[in-house]
Design a protein around this motif. Structure first.
Motif, PDB file in Angstrom:
ATOM      1  N   THR A 225      11.065  -3.210   3.927  1.00  0.00           N
ATOM      2  CA  THR A 225       9.829  -2.459   3.642  1.00  0.00           C
ATOM      3  C   THR A 225       8.671  -3.435   3.471  1.00  0.00           C
ATOM      4  O   THR A 225       8.834  -4.500   2.889  1.00  0.00           O
ATOM      5  CB  THR A 225      10.001  -1.653   2.344  1.00  0.00           C
ATOM      6  N   SER A 226       7.529  -3.031   3.961  1.00  0.00           N
ATOM      7  CA  SER A 226       6.366  -3.900   3.862  1.00  0.00           C
ATOM      8  C   SER A 226       5.839  -3.949   2.428  1.00  0.00           C
ATOM      9  O   SER A 226       5.768  -2.935   1.752  1.00  0.00           O
ATOM     10  CB  SER A 226       5.258  -3.388   4.790  1.00  0.00           C
ATOM     11  N   SER A 227       5.482  -5.158   1.978  1.00  0.00           N
ATOM     12  CA  SER A 227       4.910  -5.307   0.641  1.00  0.00           C
ATOM     13  C   SER A 227       3.403  -5.108   0.643  1.00  0.00           C
ATOM     14  O   SER A 227       2.764  -5.190  -0.400  1.00  0.00           O
ATOM     15  CB  SER A 227       5.239  -6.701   0.093  1.00  0.00           C
ATOM     16  N   ALA A 229       1.810  -2.284   1.619  1.00  0.00           N
ATOM     17  CA  ALA A 229       1.411  -0.912   1.318  1.00  0.00           C
ATOM     18  C   ALA A 229       0.986  -0.714  -0.142  1.00  0.00           C
ATOM     19  O   ALA A 229      -0.035  -0.097  -0.408  1.00  0.00           O
ATOM     20  CB  ALA A 229       2.529   0.054   1.682  1.00  0.00           C
ATOM     21  N   PRO A 230       1.746  -1.231  -1.132  1.00  0.00           N
ATOM     22  CA  PRO A 230       1.351  -0.991  -2.532  1.00  0.00           C
ATOM     23  C   PRO A 230       0.000  -1.575  -2.891  1.00  0.00           C
ATOM     24  O   PRO A 230      -0.608  -1.156  -3.869  1.00  0.00           O
ATOM     25  CB  PRO A 230       2.456  -1.677  -3.345  1.00  0.00           C
ATOM     26  N   ASP A 239       5.507  -9.620   5.769  1.00  0.00           N
ATOM     27  CA  ASP A 239       6.809 -10.075   5.272  1.00  0.00           C
ATOM     28  C   ASP A 239       7.757 -10.447   6.405  1.00  0.00           C
ATOM     29  O   ASP A 239       8.941 -10.645   6.179  1.00  0.00           O
ATOM     30  CB  ASP A 239       7.454  -8.976   4.416  1.00  0.00           C
TER      31      ASP A 239
END
Lengths: 300, 343
Positions: A225-227, A229-230, A239
């Motif tokens: 999962t891409s970091s 987005a948050p 990543d």
């Protein structure tokens, strides 16, 4: 001279078998061949035939991305490619761009997750005749190939891991054998009770084997999962990790080429490509079988 | 001599050679790892447990002994158990994470924790409509809104972050309430959605770039193996903004992106929280598949406050805690507290 063998950690036995086959071929042909004359070689180099190759075909493939699923996804894809090829008995140079797209399904235990895959590939091939093994009817070339393949995968049911991009780049050692199976003269033939005239034709049957020497991959990192987005960042590849000297790739091409009198040709091919990126958490494996038909438009 | 024989063999029997080459070089099964597709209860349980063990991000904060959980639930497995029974065991194991971002999804059921049911319900839309904004409230995109408190306050209800918020809706809303004393943004019972929407909204309430929280993601299988923290910044919107007081209403049903917005308000001086602690859900979930084809997700990031604490995963507390009195359905006590805060 011994054939080139590539010893790799997981596939040593396969490469050894291939090496034995080549070694036997070389040993039995070492002192008896019909070499092309220097004049023939020189005239070939001056007027090396050049083709634009347009291909379309069908591709059956399967893949598994351990980062998101332990299941194999299988399906079919439409394949198309455009290539520029310079080829004669002595040397072959080819640049190919291909694209395929299709839907792949993990059909197990009544689950029907579907992955849409787009595959883009760039390929550059350079081969040189191995004169000691070649003759006027059987030509062997050796050389190398560089291929970069990008898979763009979308599987919505994997939620925040729905998007995946894999960039697999490989430097290959290549070997190609071409058999001249031309019909030298027009003959009368019979099939069952049907008589027909088989005209003389220039036909070639070739087989190319490419074994990966330097393999690399550019893929999602550990968490997949891409970091970004948050933190509201658009960096999709933030990543992604580049790994080299890991994984393995091998592919082959079997081509039947029928040359026309107008310098064009038509070719029927079976391509096989298989690779794995290596590693434990994020190993990606894919194999594809492609059947294609190509039109070779002679430029000179 | 031998060369000529060799070439003659190839020419005459090239079909045989083709077949041999195809067999010899098209066997991708030799290159691939073994097929892991399985309906075995133990294999699927172990796979899910291991994935969580290596990638879940909040074991330490929540004081969860994942090895103990494995022992407790693995003992409930047996060969030949039904899929429903297996689902119940594995779903219950995920529920131990106390995280509504942790779900097991089969083609017949979905497991969940239900954090909003751990405290009283604190939102009733009918009270808002009947007593405050009246039935002729306006709808702009995902927002329902109207004047309250004698046209002194703009009330804006956002039930979900799932639909993309279009700038025109916010332009209309903020222009309509530009002369009010303050805004009330009601995100109670908002289960979350697209994180981008959080920043779309916050960008209307800041005049300069603001750091609002940090985030980090699991970078390896060890429990404390995380990436370096990255800061989340809100950029001011170039168009219509609102600089006066904004009160955000929250409750246990405020989850995921709703909690992120609530956490961000802690960094913004003109914004405050009233209501109940949010449900949490600050970790971003992943997505994956099991050997039997079922799907799962769980949190693989940590969202940290400005003092780099991950404690708000348990819920972002309100600046002014207030609960709804269900004995009096003529008043929304949380909304009343917000009105009082602004006026």
């Amino acid at each position: 001279m011994k054939a080139i063998t590539l010893i790799h950690s997981h596939f040593q036995w396969m490469c050894t078998i291939l090496g034995v086959v080549f070694s036997v071929a070389i040993h039995t042909t070492g002192w008896a061949q019909n070499k092309p004359t220097d004049q023939e070689t020189e005239s070939h180099q001056k007027g090396r035939p050049e083709y634009i190759v347009i291909s379309a075909g069908y591709n059956a493939a399967s893949f598994r991305d351990f980062a998101t699923s332990p299941l194999f996804y299988s399906g079919s894809a439409v394949y198309t490619s455009l290539a520029h090829t310079d080829i004669d008995l002595v040397r072959e140079s080819s640049f190919t761009a291909s694209y395929s797209t299709g839907n792949f399904v993990a059909d197990f235990n009544e689950t029907d997750l579907k992955s849409k895959v787009h595959t883009f590939s760039l390929n550059f091939l350079e081969l040189f005749q191995l004169q000691s093994l070649s003759s006027s009817s059987f030509n062997i070339k050796l050389g190398g190939q560089f291929n970069s393949t990008m898979n763009i995968r979308n599987n919505e049911k994997l939620l925040n891991n729905s998007e995946g991009v894999d960039l697999i780049s490989t430097l290959f050692a290549s070997a190609k054998g071409t058999l001249d199976i031309s019909r030298k003269k027009t003959t009368e033939k019979k099939f069952l009770f049907i008589r027909y005239t088989a005209k003389k034709r220039v036909r070639k049957l070739s087989y190319t084997l490419n074994v990966g020497c330097i393999n690399s991959s550019y893929r999602n990192g550990f968490a997949y999962t891409s970091s970004s987005a948050p933190i509201n960042d658009d960096a999709f590849f933030s990543d992604y990790e580049f790994r080299i000297f890991r994984g393995f790739r091998i592919n082959s091409a079997l081509n039947y080429t029928l040359f026309m009198e107008n310098k064009n040709a038509i070719q029927f091919s079976y391509l096989w490509d298989a690779y794995r990126t290596g590693g434990h958490h994020d190993n990606f494996e894919m194999a594809a079988h492609t059947i294609k038909c190509s039109l070779l438009f002679g430029l000179k | 001599m031998f060369t000529l024989i060799w070439f003659e063999m190839i020419k005459r029997h090239y079909l045989v050679w083709i077949a041999l080459l195809l067999v010899g070089t098209s066997c991708e099964n030799l290159l691939f790892d073994e097929d892991l597709a399985s309906t075995s209860p133990h294999e699927n349980f172990d796979y899910l447990w291991k994935e969580c063990h290596e990638k879940y991000s909040y074991f330490e904060l929540k004081g969860i002994d994942w090895n103990e959980v494995k022992t407790e639930y693995r003992n409930q497995l047996y060969v030949g158990m039904s899929e429903d029974s297996l689902f119940n065991v594995m779903g219950a194991m995920l529920t131990e994470l106390k995280d509504d971002h942790a779900n097991l999804i089969s083609n017949f059921k979905t497991s969940f924790f239900g954090v909003e049911y751990q405290a009283q319900k604190n939102f009733d839309w009918r009270i808002i409509v009947d007593r405050y904004i009246n039935p002729n409230f306006l709808i702009s995109g995902s927002f329902s809104h109207n004047f309250i408190a004698g046209h002194q306050i703009g009330y804006i209800r956002l039930p979900t972050f799932s639909q993309q918020i279009n700038p025109e809706s916010l332009d209309y809303i903020l222009d309509r309430y530009r002369d009010t004393e303050g805004l009330i943004l009601d995100i109670r019972d908002n289960g979350g959605g697209a994180i981008a929407n959080v920043f779309t909204i916050l960008s209307r309430f800041v005049d300069t770039e603001q750091l609002v929280y940090y985030s980090r993601i699991k970078a390896g299988p060890e429990p404390n193996n995380f990436s370096p923290v990255k800061g989340a910044y809100v950029q001011p919107y170039s168009g219509i903004r609102y600089s006066k007081k904004v009160v955000v209403l929250t409750d246990r049903g405020t989850y995921s992106s709703g909690s992120l917005l609530a956490l961000a308000t802690k960094a913004l001086p003109n914004m405050s929280l009233i209501g109940d602690t949010t449900g949490g859900g600050l970790g971003i979930p992943n997505g994956g598949q099991l050997p039997n084809g079922w799907r799962y997700r769980f949190s693989i990031t940590q969202t940290l406050s400005l003092d780099q604490s991950e404690k708000f995963e348990r819920g972002v507390p309100a600046d002014l805690p207030v609960n709804l009195d269900w004995n009096d359905l003529t008043t929304d006590e949380i909304l009343e507290a917000a009105i009082k805060e602004i006026l």
